[in-house]
Design a protein around this motif. Structure first.
Motif, PDB file in Angstrom:
ATOM      1  N   PRO A 136       3.748  -4.160   4.708  1.00  0.00           N
ATOM      2  CA  PRO A 136       2.746  -5.148   6.202  1.00  0.00           C
ATOM      3  C   PRO A 136       3.685  -6.318   5.584  1.00  0.00           C
ATOM      4  N   PHE A 137       4.028  -6.892   6.949  1.00  0.00           N
ATOM      5  CA  PHE A 137       4.718  -8.385   7.322  1.00  0.00           C
ATOM      6  C   PHE A 137       4.977  -8.787   8.206  1.00  0.00           C
ATOM      7  N   VAL A 138       5.081 -10.093   7.982  1.00  0.00           N
ATOM      8  CA  VAL A 138       4.429 -11.350   9.068  1.00  0.00           C
ATOM      9  C   VAL A 138       6.541 -11.409   8.756  1.00  0.00           C
ATOM     10  N   TRP A 139       6.654 -11.750  10.084  1.00  0.00           N
ATOM     11  CA  TRP A 139       7.963 -12.491  10.346  1.00  0.00           C
ATOM     12  C   TRP A 139       7.970 -13.177  11.339  1.00  0.00           C
ATOM     13  N   PHE A 140       8.502 -14.597  10.821  1.00  0.00           N
ATOM     14  CA  PHE A 140       8.561 -16.181  11.794  1.00  0.00           C
ATOM     15  C   PHE A 140       9.654 -16.378  12.144  1.00  0.00           C
ATOM     16  N   ASP A 141       9.924 -16.167  13.539  1.00  0.00           N
ATOM     17  CA  ASP A 141      11.585 -16.163  13.768  1.00  0.00           C
ATOM     18  C   ASP A 141      11.107 -17.289  15.410  1.00  0.00           C
ATOM     19  N   ASP A 142      12.321 -17.285  15.851  1.00  0.00           N
ATOM     20  CA  ASP A 142      12.393 -17.868  16.753  1.00  0.00           C
ATOM     21  C   ASP A 142      12.672 -17.440  18.319  1.00  0.00           C
ATOM     22  N   SER A 143      13.399 -15.327  17.919  1.00  0.00           N
ATOM     23  CA  SER A 143      14.180 -15.006  18.819  1.00  0.00           C
ATOM     24  C   SER A 143      13.954 -13.725  19.336  1.00  0.00           C
ATOM     25  N   LEU A 144      12.817 -13.331  18.434  1.00  0.00           N
ATOM     26  CA  LEU A 144      12.129 -12.218  18.992  1.00  0.00           C
ATOM     27  C   LEU A 144      10.560 -11.962  20.124  1.00  0.00           C
ATOM     28  N   GLY A 145      10.742 -10.743  20.925  1.00  0.00           N
ATOM     29  CA  GLY A 145      10.108 -10.308  21.573  1.00  0.00           C
ATOM     30  C   GLY A 145      10.040  -9.118  21.803  1.00  0.00           C
ATOM     31  N   VAL A 146       9.650  -9.032  23.407  1.00  0.00           N
ATOM     32  CA  VAL A 146       8.943  -7.342  23.648  1.00  0.00           C
ATOM     33  C   VAL A 146       9.354  -6.281  23.037  1.00  0.00           C
ATOM     34  N   LYS A 206       7.395  -0.990  16.804  1.00  0.00           N
ATOM     35  CA  LYS A 206       5.692   0.071  16.566  1.00  0.00           C
ATOM     36  C   LYS A 206       6.840   1.743  16.200  1.00  0.00           C
ATOM     37  N   ASP A 207       8.049   1.654  16.515  1.00  0.00           N
ATOM     38  CA  ASP A 207       8.024   2.658  17.103  1.00  0.00           C
ATOM     39  C   ASP A 207       8.834   3.194  16.137  1.00  0.00           C
ATOM     40  N   HIS A 208       9.187   2.251  15.183  1.00  0.00           N
ATOM     41  CA  HIS A 208      10.147   2.834  13.888  1.00  0.00           C
ATOM     42  C   HIS A 208       9.844   3.760  12.501  1.00  0.00           C
ATOM     43  N   PRO A 209       9.980   4.560  12.066  1.00  0.00           N
ATOM     44  CA  PRO A 209       9.006   5.299  10.966  1.00  0.00           C
ATOM     45  C   PRO A 209       9.301   5.153   9.839  1.00  0.00           C
ATOM     46  N   GLY A 210       9.550   3.827   9.740  1.00  0.00           N
ATOM     47  CA  GLY A 210       9.694   3.402   8.006  1.00  0.00           C
ATOM     48  C   GLY A 210       7.987   1.965   8.070  1.00  0.00           C
ATOM     49  N   VAL A 211       7.933   1.234   9.382  1.00  0.00           N
ATOM     50  CA  VAL A 211       7.542  -0.001   9.794  1.00  0.00           C
ATOM     51  C   VAL A 211       6.047   0.373   9.394  1.00  0.00           C
ATOM     52  N   ASP A 212       5.352   0.192   8.856  1.00  0.00           N
ATOM     53  CA  ASP A 212       3.728  -0.294   9.062  1.00  0.00           C
ATOM     54  C   ASP A 212       3.147  -1.533   9.627  1.00  0.00           C
ATOM     55  N   GLU A 213       2.530  -1.761   9.284  1.00  0.00           N
ATOM     56  CA  GLU A 213       1.756  -3.412   9.908  1.00  0.00           C
ATOM     57  C   GLU A 213       2.783  -4.818  10.042  1.00  0.00           C
ATOM     58  N   PHE A 214       2.296  -5.360  11.270  1.00  0.00           N
ATOM     59  CA  PHE A 214       2.955  -5.848  10.878  1.00  0.00           C
ATOM     60  C   PHE A 214       2.151  -7.625  12.499  1.00  0.00           C
ATOM     61  N   LEU A 215       2.887  -8.430  11.741  1.00  0.00           N
ATOM     62  CA  LEU A 215       2.464  -9.415  12.477  1.00  0.00           C
ATOM     63  C   LEU A 215       3.597 -10.129  12.809  1.00  0.00           C
ATOM     64  N   ARG A 232      -6.190  -8.066   7.206  1.00  0.00           N
ATOM     65  CA  ARG A 232      -4.997  -6.811   7.730  1.00  0.00           C
ATOM     66  C   ARG A 232      -6.035  -5.729   7.007  1.00  0.00           C
ATOM     67  N   GLY A 233      -6.114  -4.672   7.779  1.00  0.00           N
ATOM     68  CA  GLY A 233      -6.307  -3.850   7.094  1.00  0.00           C
ATOM     69  C   GLY A 233      -6.205  -2.926   8.126  1.00  0.00           C
ATOM     70  N   ALA A 234      -7.240  -2.020   8.001  1.00  0.00           N
ATOM     71  CA  ALA A 234      -7.068  -0.555   8.868  1.00  0.00           C
ATOM     72  C   ALA A 234      -6.350  -0.097  10.335  1.00  0.00           C
ATOM     73  N   ALA A 235      -6.638  -2.134  10.715  1.00  0.00           N
ATOM     74  CA  ALA A 235      -6.229  -2.253  12.171  1.00  0.00           C
ATOM     75  C   ALA A 235      -4.867  -1.816  12.407  1.00  0.00           C
ATOM     76  N   ALA A 236      -4.682  -1.564  14.319  1.00  0.00           N
ATOM     77  CA  ALA A 236      -3.619  -1.095  14.974  1.00  0.00           C
ATOM     78  C   ALA A 236      -2.177  -2.294  14.375  1.00  0.00           C
ATOM     79  N   VAL A 237      -1.048  -1.717  14.737  1.00  0.00           N
ATOM     80  CA  VAL A 237      -0.095  -3.296  14.593  1.00  0.00           C
ATOM     81  C   VAL A 237      -0.768  -4.316  15.715  1.00  0.00           C
ATOM     82  N   ASP A 238      -0.189  -5.383  15.064  1.00  0.00           N
ATOM     83  CA  ASP A 238      -0.913  -6.684  15.597  1.00  0.00           C
ATOM     84  C   ASP A 238       0.756  -7.306  16.114  1.00  0.00           C
TER      85      ASP A 238
END
Length: 171
Positions: free
Chosen positions: A113-123, A130-139, A164-170
């Motif tokens: 799981p990870f939090v990513w602080f960035d100024d250039s990210l979007g939808v 969300k669709d990448h097979p190696g990625v779990d929960e993230f914010l 965070r827990g078993a919740a869906a990707v945030d």
């Protein structure tokens, strides 16, 4: 393999805002590959980020085009140790509209799981992760590049990491 969460840090626009909006920001001169750069840093960010990581069991890492230069020029000025670096340079563009760093982050996190602080990210980045097979929960924490990282961003990350827990990707 550890599931210890990650806190990923961009430099420009996050730790180095585009304009001086606080007296806590100090100017610094950096020379990277023979070029001189002026940056603005808030030295309190180092302690706040270290506390965030320590309190939540997370690991800090660089996700910035500064790459190893962040350990030489940014970390010491913030009072941080050398951090792991996600190699992001040398990739010319996106495949689905995502930021060029996003694919490298997706590979690096390896299910953590990870939090990513960035100024250039979007939808597009959110969908890619969300669709990448190696990625779990993230914010993804969108930081205004004019003001940079704020206490509100850190609080949002702390709350997410702590709850965070078993919740869906945030988002």
């Amino acid at each position: 393999m550890t599931k210890r969460p990650l806190v990923l840090l961009d430099v420009d626009g996050v730790l180095n805002p585009a304009r001086r909006h606080s007296l806590r920001l100090r100017r610094h001169e950096c020379v990277l590959d023979g070029r001189s750069y002026r940056i603005l840093l808030n030295t309190r960010h180092g302690a706040k980020l270290a506390r965030l990581a320590g309190d939540t069991g997370a690991e800090l890492a660089w996700a910035t085009t500064w790459e190893q230069h962040a350990n030489a020029e940014i970390a010491p000025r913030l009072g941080l140790p050398a951090l792991p670096v996600i190699t992001v340079n040398g990739d010319p563009g996106s495949r689905a509209g995502e930021h060029f760093k996003t694919r490298h982050v997706a590979e690096y996190v390896a299910g953590r799981p990870f939090v990513w602080f960035d100024d250039s990210l979007g939808v597009a980045d959110w969908h890619y992760l969300k669709d990448h097979p190696g990625v779990d929960e993230f914010l993804l924490v969108d930081v205004d590049p004019g003001t940079g990282l704020t206490d509100a961003h850190l609080t949002r990350a702390r709350e997410w990491l702590s709850g965070r827990g078993a919740a869906a990707v945030d988002r």
